[in-house]
Write a protein that holds these residues in place. Structure first.
Motif, PDB file in Angstrom:
ATOM      1  N   HIS A  84      77.442  10.359  23.865  1.00  0.00           N
ATOM      2  CA  HIS A  84      77.084  11.026  22.610  1.00  0.00           C
ATOM      3  C   HIS A  84      76.307  10.021  21.769  1.00  0.00           C
ATOM      4  CE1 HIS A  84      79.854  14.294  23.632  1.00  0.00           C
ATOM      5  NE2 HIS A  84      80.712  13.341  23.984  1.00  0.00           N
ATOM      6  N   ARG A  85      75.137   9.658  22.242  1.00  0.00           N
ATOM      7  CA  ARG A  85      74.385   8.564  21.643  1.00  0.00           C
ATOM      8  C   ARG A  85      74.031   8.842  20.187  1.00  0.00           C
ATOM      9  NH1 ARG A  85      69.026   7.000  24.606  1.00  0.00           N
ATOM     10  NH2 ARG A  85      70.480   7.099  26.346  1.00  0.00           N
ATOM     11  N   ASP A  86      74.330   7.863  19.346  1.00  0.00           N
ATOM     12  CA  ASP A  86      73.941   7.919  17.941  1.00  0.00           C
ATOM     13  C   ASP A  86      72.426   7.797  17.864  1.00  0.00           C
ATOM     14  OD1 ASP A  86      73.523   7.609  15.251  1.00  0.00           O
ATOM     15  OD2 ASP A  86      75.047   6.060  14.975  1.00  0.00           O
ATOM     16  N   GLN A  87      71.762   8.802  17.341  1.00  0.00           N
ATOM     17  CA  GLN A  87      70.306   8.832  17.314  1.00  0.00           C
ATOM     18  C   GLN A  87      69.700   8.057  16.153  1.00  0.00           C
ATOM     19  OE1 GLN A  87      68.484  10.114  19.774  1.00  0.00           O
ATOM     20  NE2 GLN A  87      70.386  10.663  20.852  1.00  0.00           N
ATOM     21  N   ARG A  88      70.528   7.594  15.231  1.00  0.00           N
ATOM     22  CA  ARG A  88      69.992   6.860  14.089  1.00  0.00           C
ATOM     23  C   ARG A  88      69.462   5.495  14.526  1.00  0.00           C
ATOM     24  NH1 ARG A  88      74.878   6.571  10.110  1.00  0.00           N
ATOM     25  NH2 ARG A  88      75.915   6.172  12.107  1.00  0.00           N
ATOM     26  N   PRO A  89      68.374   5.025  13.901  1.00  0.00           N
ATOM     27  CA  PRO A  89      67.835   3.710  14.253  1.00  0.00           C
ATOM     28  C   PRO A  89      68.883   2.614  14.070  1.00  0.00           C
ATOM     29  CG  PRO A  89      66.300   4.915  12.863  1.00  0.00           C
ATOM     30  CD  PRO A  89      67.572   5.704  12.870  1.00  0.00           C
ATOM     31  N   CYS A  90      68.829   1.615  14.938  1.00  0.00           N
ATOM     32  CA  CYS A  90      69.781   0.518  14.925  1.00  0.00           C
ATOM     33  C   CYS A  90      68.974  -0.781  14.906  1.00  0.00           C
ATOM     34  CB  CYS A  90      70.645   0.601  16.178  1.00  0.00           C
ATOM     35  SG  CYS A  90      72.275  -0.117  16.050  1.00  0.00           S
ATOM     36  N   PHE A  91      69.107  -1.576  13.845  1.00  0.00           N
ATOM     37  CA  PHE A  91      68.261  -2.761  13.750  1.00  0.00           C
ATOM     38  C   PHE A  91      68.950  -3.851  12.929  1.00  0.00           C
ATOM     39  CE2 PHE A  91      67.162  -0.142  10.071  1.00  0.00           C
ATOM     40  CZ  PHE A  91      67.200  -1.060   9.022  1.00  0.00           C
ATOM     41  N   ALA A  92      68.410  -5.078  13.058  1.00  0.00           N
ATOM     42  CA  ALA A  92      68.840  -6.219  12.252  1.00  0.00           C
ATOM     43  C   ALA A  92      67.602  -6.935  11.737  1.00  0.00           C
ATOM     44  CB  ALA A  92      69.698  -7.171  13.083  1.00  0.00           C
ATOM     45  N   MET A  93      67.693  -7.483  10.517  1.00  0.00           N
ATOM     46  CA  MET A  93      66.573  -8.207   9.914  1.00  0.00           C
ATOM     47  C   MET A  93      66.999  -9.645   9.629  1.00  0.00           C
ATOM     48  SD  MET A  93      65.010  -5.308   7.318  1.00  0.00           S
ATOM     49  CE  MET A  93      63.607  -6.355   6.893  1.00  0.00           C
ATOM     50  N   PHE A  94      66.084 -10.582   9.883  1.00  0.00           N
ATOM     51  CA  PHE A  94      66.383 -12.005   9.754  1.00  0.00           C
ATOM     52  C   PHE A  94      65.347 -12.712   8.880  1.00  0.00           C
ATOM     53  CE2 PHE A  94      67.901 -10.478  13.830  1.00  0.00           C
ATOM     54  CZ  PHE A  94      69.185 -10.981  13.917  1.00  0.00           C
ATOM     55  N   GLN A  95      65.814 -13.705   8.119  1.00  0.00           N
ATOM     56  CA  GLN A  95      64.935 -14.576   7.335  1.00  0.00           C
ATOM     57  C   GLN A  95      65.177 -16.013   7.778  1.00  0.00           C
ATOM     58  OE1 GLN A  95      62.713 -13.839   4.387  1.00  0.00           O
ATOM     59  NE2 GLN A  95      62.045 -15.793   5.234  1.00  0.00           N
ATOM     60  N   CYS A  96      64.091 -16.727   8.141  1.00  0.00           N
ATOM     61  CA  CYS A  96      64.202 -18.105   8.607  1.00  0.00           C
ATOM     62  C   CYS A  96      63.773 -19.083   7.514  1.00  0.00           C
ATOM     63  CB  CYS A  96      63.343 -18.321   9.849  1.00  0.00           C
ATOM     64  SG  CYS A  96      63.816 -17.294  11.248  1.00  0.00           S
ATOM     65  N   SER A  97      64.435 -20.230   7.461  1.00  0.00           N
ATOM     66  CA  SER A  97      64.094 -21.297   6.528  1.00  0.00           C
ATOM     67  C   SER A  97      64.288 -22.635   7.222  1.00  0.00           C
ATOM     68  CB  SER A  97      64.987 -21.247   5.276  1.00  0.00           C
ATOM     69  OG  SER A  97      64.913 -19.994   4.635  1.00  0.00           O
TER      70      SER A  97
END
Length: 213
Positions: A114-127
């Motif tokens: 029953h795959r969740d159709q909502r987008p799945c993502f992560a955001m990263f900031q590098c320093s």
């Protein structure tokens, strides 16, 4: 990485599913730390590996001058946030292929079948920043997660071709707004660097946990 490679060496075998074409467009590859051809495709194809994608942070111009002359207590951040789009099907497929894997033990979070159709993502900031120890450090913050994610299990490979520096940051669980920070290389190495500097960053998301519905 070798273990992951062994687990996924057959990932391109087709099964006739109509989603295969879309999945193949998002193939990910680890850093080729032994060799890199600047004229090649921006992804350095060492060997195929699921859950990994490479990004580049190039420091030049005025930013490079700031970077090279920074003192303890100063830092610079990459002007671009890196967005990692999670292909949920890849993780679901791993359930059936490796029933004893960490993914199988967290099956309830995947909603397999029953795959969740909502987008799945992560955001990263590098320093990056110098320190009083005479070494430069690298930082990566999880600036955002898609609303359906609670946390992610990720690690990072880092490569600085100009100074021939490479390392791997061990994986661990992170939530939104948490960050990793690691000491990298002797700041003295920057004295001979001219014009620009470059970080090549391979983010590897091994697993993820969704928020309970």
């Amino acid at each position: 990485q070798k273990q992951q490679n062994d687990e996924n060496e057959n990932e391109n075998d087709g099964d006739g599913d109509e989603d295969d074409d879309n999945d193949n467009q998002d193939d990910k590859y680890v850093l080729n730390l032994a060799h890199f051809d600047d004229n090649a495709h921006p992804y350095s194809k060492s060997y195929p590996l699921r859950f990994c994608v490479e990004y580049e942070w190039k420091i030049d111009g005025d930013e490079f001058q700031v970077f090279k002359t920074m003192k303890n207590g100063q830092w610079i951040s990459c002007p671009q946030e890196f967005v990692y789009h999670i292909n949920q099907r890849e993780y679901e497929d791993l359930h059936s292929e490796h029933s004893n894997s960490i993914h199988a033990r967290t099956r309830t979070h995947r909603h397999v079948g029953h795959r969740d159709q909502r987008p799945c993502f992560a955001m990263f900031q590098c320093s990056c920043a110098p320190s009083k120890t005479g070494k430069h450090s690298f930082f990566m913050k999880v600036t955002d997660l898609s609303p359906n994610l609670e946390r992610i299990l990720f690690g990072v490979d880092l490569y600085c071709p100009i100074i021939a520096f490479k390392t791997s940051v061990p994986r661990r669980w992170f939530r939104k707004s948490e960050y990793l920070g690691y000491t990298m290389f002797d700041s003295e190495k920057l004295k001979a660097v001219q014009n620009h500097f470059e970080w090549r960053i391979a983010i590897k998301i091994y697993d993820y946990k969704k928020l309970a519905r």
